[in-house]
Scaffold this active site. Structure first.
Site, PDB file in Angstrom:
ATOM      1  N   HIS A  75       0.689  -1.791  -0.015  1.00 46.04           N
ATOM      2  CA  HIS A  75      -0.343  -0.235   0.194  1.00 46.04           C
ATOM      3  C   HIS A  75       1.256   1.376  -0.116  1.00 46.04           C
ATOM      4  O   HIS A  75       2.069   1.370   0.920  1.00 46.04           O
ATOM      5  CB  HIS A  75      -0.936  -0.374   1.048  1.00 46.04           C
ATOM      6  N   TYR A 203      -9.565   5.643   7.620  1.00 48.15           N
ATOM      7  CA  TYR A 203      -9.721   6.182   9.333  1.00 48.15           C
ATOM      8  C   TYR A 203     -10.602   7.406   8.882  1.00 48.15           C
ATOM      9  O   TYR A 203     -10.259   8.185   8.599  1.00 48.15           O
ATOM     10  CB  TYR A 203      -8.659   6.575   9.454  1.00 48.15           C
ATOM     11  N   PRO A 295      -4.356   1.131  18.441  1.00 49.66           N
ATOM     12  CA  PRO A 295      -3.845   0.876  17.292  1.00 49.66           C
ATOM     13  C   PRO A 295      -4.311   1.706  16.173  1.00 49.66           C
ATOM     14  O   PRO A 295      -4.106   1.278  15.236  1.00 49.66           O
ATOM     15  CB  PRO A 295      -4.777  -0.547  17.127  1.00 49.66           C
ATOM     16  N   LYS A 299       0.518   0.242  14.779  1.00 47.09           N
ATOM     17  CA  LYS A 299       2.045   0.481  14.921  1.00 47.09           C
ATOM     18  C   LYS A 299       1.775  -0.555  16.222  1.00 47.09           C
ATOM     19  O   LYS A 299       3.333  -0.739  16.392  1.00 47.09           O
ATOM     20  CB  LYS A 299       2.456   1.201  16.399  1.00 47.09           C
ATOM     21  N   TYR A 387       3.427   7.121   9.591  1.00 47.49           N
ATOM     22  CA  TYR A 387       2.665   6.054   9.610  1.00 47.49           C
ATOM     23  C   TYR A 387       3.656   4.953   8.938  1.00 47.49           C
ATOM     24  O   TYR A 387       3.465   3.881   9.102  1.00 47.49           O
ATOM     25  CB  TYR A 387       1.474   5.547   8.846  1.00 47.49           C
TER      26      TYR A 387
HETATM   27  P1  FAS Z   1       2.044 -10.525  22.468  1.00 51.85           P
HETATM   28  O1  FAS Z   1       0.677  -9.860  23.342  1.00 51.85           O
HETATM   29  O2  FAS Z   1       1.131 -10.826  21.226  1.00 51.85           O
HETATM   30  O3  FAS Z   1       2.681 -11.948  22.686  1.00 51.85           O
HETATM   31  C1  FAS Z   1       3.057 -12.061  24.255  1.00 51.85           C
HETATM   32  C2  FAS Z   1       2.961 -13.689  24.802  1.00 51.85           C
HETATM   33  O4  FAS Z   1       2.695 -14.327  25.854  1.00 51.85           O
HETATM   34  C3  FAS Z   1       1.564 -14.091  24.164  1.00 51.85           C
HETATM   35  O5  FAS Z   1       1.179 -15.126  23.538  1.00 51.85           O
HETATM   36  C4  FAS Z   1       0.518 -14.455  25.051  1.00 51.85           C
HETATM   37  O6  FAS Z   1      -0.273 -16.112  25.384  1.00 51.85           O
HETATM   38  C5  FAS Z   1       2.047 -14.924  26.713  1.00 51.85           C
HETATM   39  N1  FAS Z   1       2.664 -15.375  27.684  1.00 51.85           N
HETATM   40  C6  FAS Z   1       1.860 -14.314  28.262  1.00 51.85           C
HETATM   41  N2  FAS Z   1       1.862 -14.709  29.894  1.00 51.85           N
HETATM   42  C7  FAS Z   1       2.399 -15.422  29.562  1.00 51.85           C
HETATM   43  C8  FAS Z   1       3.576 -16.140  30.834  1.00 51.85           C
HETATM   44  N3  FAS Z   1       3.010 -16.392  32.153  1.00 51.85           N
HETATM   45  N4  FAS Z   1       4.009 -17.451  30.699  1.00 51.85           N
HETATM   46  C9  FAS Z   1       4.331 -18.649  29.094  1.00 51.85           C
HETATM   47  N5  FAS Z   1       3.398 -17.183  27.800  1.00 51.85           N
HETATM   48  C10 FAS Z   1       2.741 -16.021  28.550  1.00 51.85           C
HETATM   49  N6  FAS Z   1      -1.397  -3.725  17.053  1.00 51.85           N
HETATM   50  C11 FAS Z   1      -1.582  -3.500  16.093  1.00 51.85           C
HETATM   51  O7  FAS Z   1      -0.547  -3.136  15.133  1.00 51.85           O
HETATM   52  N7  FAS Z   1      -2.871  -3.368  15.281  1.00 51.85           N
HETATM   53  C12 FAS Z   1      -3.772  -3.972  16.059  1.00 51.85           C
HETATM   54  O8  FAS Z   1      -5.222  -3.932  15.309  1.00 51.85           O
HETATM   55  C13 FAS Z   1      -3.901  -4.469  16.998  1.00 51.85           C
HETATM   56  N8  FAS Z   1      -5.296  -4.990  17.677  1.00 51.85           N
HETATM   57  C14 FAS Z   1      -4.900  -5.580  18.674  1.00 51.85           C
HETATM   58  C15 FAS Z   1      -5.547  -6.145  20.068  1.00 51.85           C
HETATM   59  C16 FAS Z   1      -5.720  -7.145  20.944  1.00 51.85           C
HETATM   60  C17 FAS Z   1      -6.581  -7.661  21.517  1.00 51.85           C
HETATM   61  C18 FAS Z   1      -4.533  -6.655  21.033  1.00 51.85           C
HETATM   62  C19 FAS Z   1      -4.038  -7.604  23.006  1.00 51.85           C
HETATM   63  C20 FAS Z   1      -3.418  -6.662  20.384  1.00 51.85           C
HETATM   64  C21 FAS Z   1      -3.583  -5.617  19.079  1.00 51.85           C
HETATM   65  N9  FAS Z   1      -2.706  -4.919  19.012  1.00 51.85           N
HETATM   66  C22 FAS Z   1      -2.582  -4.438  17.788  1.00 51.85           C
HETATM   67  C23 FAS Z   1      -1.371  -5.090  19.394  1.00 51.85           C
HETATM   68  C24 FAS Z   1      -1.048  -6.889  19.455  1.00 51.85           C
HETATM   69  O9  FAS Z   1      -0.296  -6.483  17.540  1.00 51.85           O
HETATM   70  C25 FAS Z   1       0.805  -6.412  19.880  1.00 51.85           C
HETATM   71  O10 FAS Z   1       1.716  -5.573  18.989  1.00 51.85           O
HETATM   72  C26 FAS Z   1       2.012  -7.410  19.377  1.00 51.85           C
HETATM   73  O11 FAS Z   1       0.912  -8.993  19.205  1.00 51.85           O
HETATM   74  C27 FAS Z   1       3.048  -7.404  20.093  1.00 51.85           C
HETATM   75  O12 FAS Z   1       3.148  -9.287  19.831  1.00 51.85           O
HETATM   76  P2  FAS Z   1       3.845  -9.347  21.266  1.00 51.85           P
HETATM   77  O13 FAS Z   1       5.171  -8.056  21.703  1.00 51.85           O
HETATM   78  O14 FAS Z   1       4.915 -10.712  21.172  1.00 51.85           O
HETATM   79  O15 FAS Z   1       3.015  -9.426  22.065  1.00 51.85           O
HETATM   80  C1  PHB Z   2      -5.571  -3.695  11.048  1.00 48.88           C
HETATM   81  O1  PHB Z   2      -6.000  -4.364  10.118  1.00 48.88           O
HETATM   82  O2  PHB Z   2      -6.267  -4.782  12.206  1.00 48.88           O
HETATM   83  C2  PHB Z   2      -5.540  -2.292  11.066  1.00 48.88           C
HETATM   84  C3  PHB Z   2      -4.849  -1.478  10.745  1.00 48.88           C
HETATM   85  C4  PHB Z   2      -4.643  -0.417  11.132  1.00 48.88           C
HETATM   86  C5  PHB Z   2      -4.992  -0.145  11.802  1.00 48.88           C
HETATM   87  C6  PHB Z   2      -5.052  -0.746  13.406  1.00 48.88           C
HETATM   88  C7  PHB Z   2      -6.049  -2.084  12.946  1.00 48.88           C
HETATM   89  O3  PHB Z   2      -4.404   1.471  12.608  1.00 48.88           O
END
Ligand code: FAS
Ligand code: PHB
Length: 397
Positions: A75, A203, A295, A299, A387
């Site tokens: 994109h 957005y 989000p 990032k 971005y």
């Molecule tokens: P993660 O949270 O992905 O991974 C951490 C891991 O550690 C998990 O698998 C967990 O099960 C494990 N863990 C936790 N406690 C533990 C323990 N005691 N023992 C062993 N393992 C354990 N980012 C975006 O850019 N766009 C989005 O739209 C977006 N939507 C999101 C929606 C939700 C609901 C959430 C929670 C996050 C969202 N994010 C989004 C952010 C997300 O993408 C994170 O930035 C990304 O998963 C970060 O990756 P990790 O740091 O690996 O953390």
């Molecule tokens: C998504 O596609 O999940 C998404 C894209 C852009 C954002 C947040 C989430 O800023």
């Protein structure tokens, strides 16, 4: 207690933990990854969707770029719509960089497959993970699996266990500074096997609240709307959600919205958080374990990749060149980029969301800021630079 030994014990098999394990493997450094969930559960999490160009370059260097290259959508811009006007932020024209739309679920699957192909040591469904002696030269991690207790002796521990994991809690209160902003709303997301309503992300700030039209492919769409904090997703029927998405996107875009059954529907809380101690002794935090961004700036995942590529470079220099500079600089260098990214995500969130308690002056400021962006190439360039992704510093100095 069965004894295990490795150079870096990694807690968490999300994108941060998996990518770190893979990058360390490529430079001959051993690691053991501990994950409390099952592999399918981790792979099934529907989260991020937009990868910065720098993230794609790191994933390619990690050997997981093939499917991303084939299936990821390049994109060169995205749009912001408000007050019946739309402004395209021309990323490639303004910065020479683009982003790639490729879901976090796919990134996670690719990393899991790469670790399996390299016989990486990943333990799923573990419990009772505890970190020990992180301030000594001989830290360890204990955990249970299938009723058996284990201890991993290691040189370092990487806390990649997300916002709710145990690693950050090990750092004494007096040794860390935590900053948090909890927003008075959540994001209600729906993933549906329907074609996107636009070729790029939109957005939208509307009088009814924020909406985002995103996608995973030409046949799968991802939409979000701002909802009240603490709302129950069960209170949102799919019909009600589609109606609200169309209402907030406005009549022109609404006519292109194709509705369909939800593959996934959920509400994520929205917060900004930074723990200003990303290292404590032999413990290093990376990804959501250290920071959370709203989000709105796409990032979260990208920041996690930024931390991990710094940390992997620092471990490589330590183990393979007896150079500690990277490890000493990690927290400061990572936090510089984290705070700039936090600011961008906070700015986009304040610009585009409806805050219940905002007075008429604040609302006028939002509209004036949008007007300013829509009419200023300089302002659009500043947004595009963030971005598309801020550059990485040289962690080794
Ligand atoms: P993660 O949270 O992905 O991974 C951490 C891991 O550690 C998990 O698998 C967990 O099960 C494990 N863990 C936790 N406690 C533990 C323990 N005691 N023992 C062993 N393992 C354990 N980012 C975006 O850019 N766009 C989005 O739209 C977006 N939507 C999101 C929606 C939700 C609901 C959430 C929670 C996050 C969202 N994010 C989004 C952010 C997300 O993408 C994170 O930035 C990304 O998963 C970060 O990756 P990790 O740091 O690996 O953390
Ligand atoms: C998504 O596609 O999940 C998404 C894209 C852009 C954002 C947040 C989430 O800023």
């Amino acid at each position: 207690m069965e004894g295990l030994k490795t150079q870096v014990a990694i807690i968490g098999a999300g994108p941060a933990g998996l990518l770190l394990s893979q990058l360390l493997h490529l430079v001959g450094i051993s690691s053991i990854v501990l994950e409390r969930q099952t592999r399918p559960h981790v792979e099934g999490r529907v989260r991020a969707g937009v990868l910065e160009q720098g993230t794609v370059e790191v994933l390619t260097r990690a050997g997981v770029g093939a499917r991303l290259e084939n299936e990821g959508q390049r994109h060169s811009g995205f749009s912001i719509s408000a007050n019946s006007k739309t402004c395209r932020i021309a990323l490639e024209d303004l910065t020479g960089r683009h982003v790639t739309v490729y879901g976090q679920t796919e990134v996670t699957k690719d990393l899991m497959a790469a670790r399996a192909a390299a016989d990486g040591e990943l333990h799923f469904e573990v419990s009772n993970v505890e970190l020990h002696d992180v301030e000594s030269d001989a830290p360890s991690v204990t955990f249970s699996k299938g009723g058996v207790s284990h201890r991993i002796t290691c040189s370092f521990i990487a806390g990649c266990d997300g916002f709710h994991g145990p690693s950050r809690q090990v750092i004494p209160r007096e040794r860390k500074l935590e900053h948090e902003r909890v927003y008075p709303f959540g994001w209600l997301g729906i993933l549906a096997d329907v074609p996107p309503c636009d070729e790029e992300l939109v957005y939208a700030r509307s009088a009814y609240g924020f909406a985002l039209a995103s996608m995973r492919s030409a046949t799968q769409s991802r939409y979000y709307i701002q909802c009240r904090a603490g709302e129950n997703v069960a209170d949102w029927s799919e019909d009600r959600l589609w109606d609200e998405i169309r209402r907030r996107l406005g009549p022109d875009m609404a006519s292109h919205v194709v509705t369909g059954p939800a593959v996934e529907k959920g509400i994520a809380p929205i917060r900004s958080f930074v723990c200003e101690a990303m290292q404590h002794g032999r413990l290093f935090l990376a990804g959501d374990a250290a920071h959370i961004v709203p989000p709105t700036g796409a990032k979260g995942l990208n920041l996690a990749v930024g931390d991990v590529q710094y940390l992997a470079t620092a471990f490589d220099a330590y183990f393979n060149a007896s150079n500690e500079a990277g490890l000493k600089r990690y927290a400061d260098v990572a936090l510089q980029r984290i705070w700039k990214t936090q600011r961008f995500s906070w700015m986009m969130t304040n610009l585009l969301h409806d805050f219940d308690d905002s007075d008429s002056f604040t609302q006028r400021m939002q509209l004036a800021e949008l007007d300013d962006i829509f009419s200023s190439t300089a302002k659009q360039t500043a947004i595009a630079e963030n971005y598309a992704g801020l550059p990485y510093d040289n962690i080794l100095g």
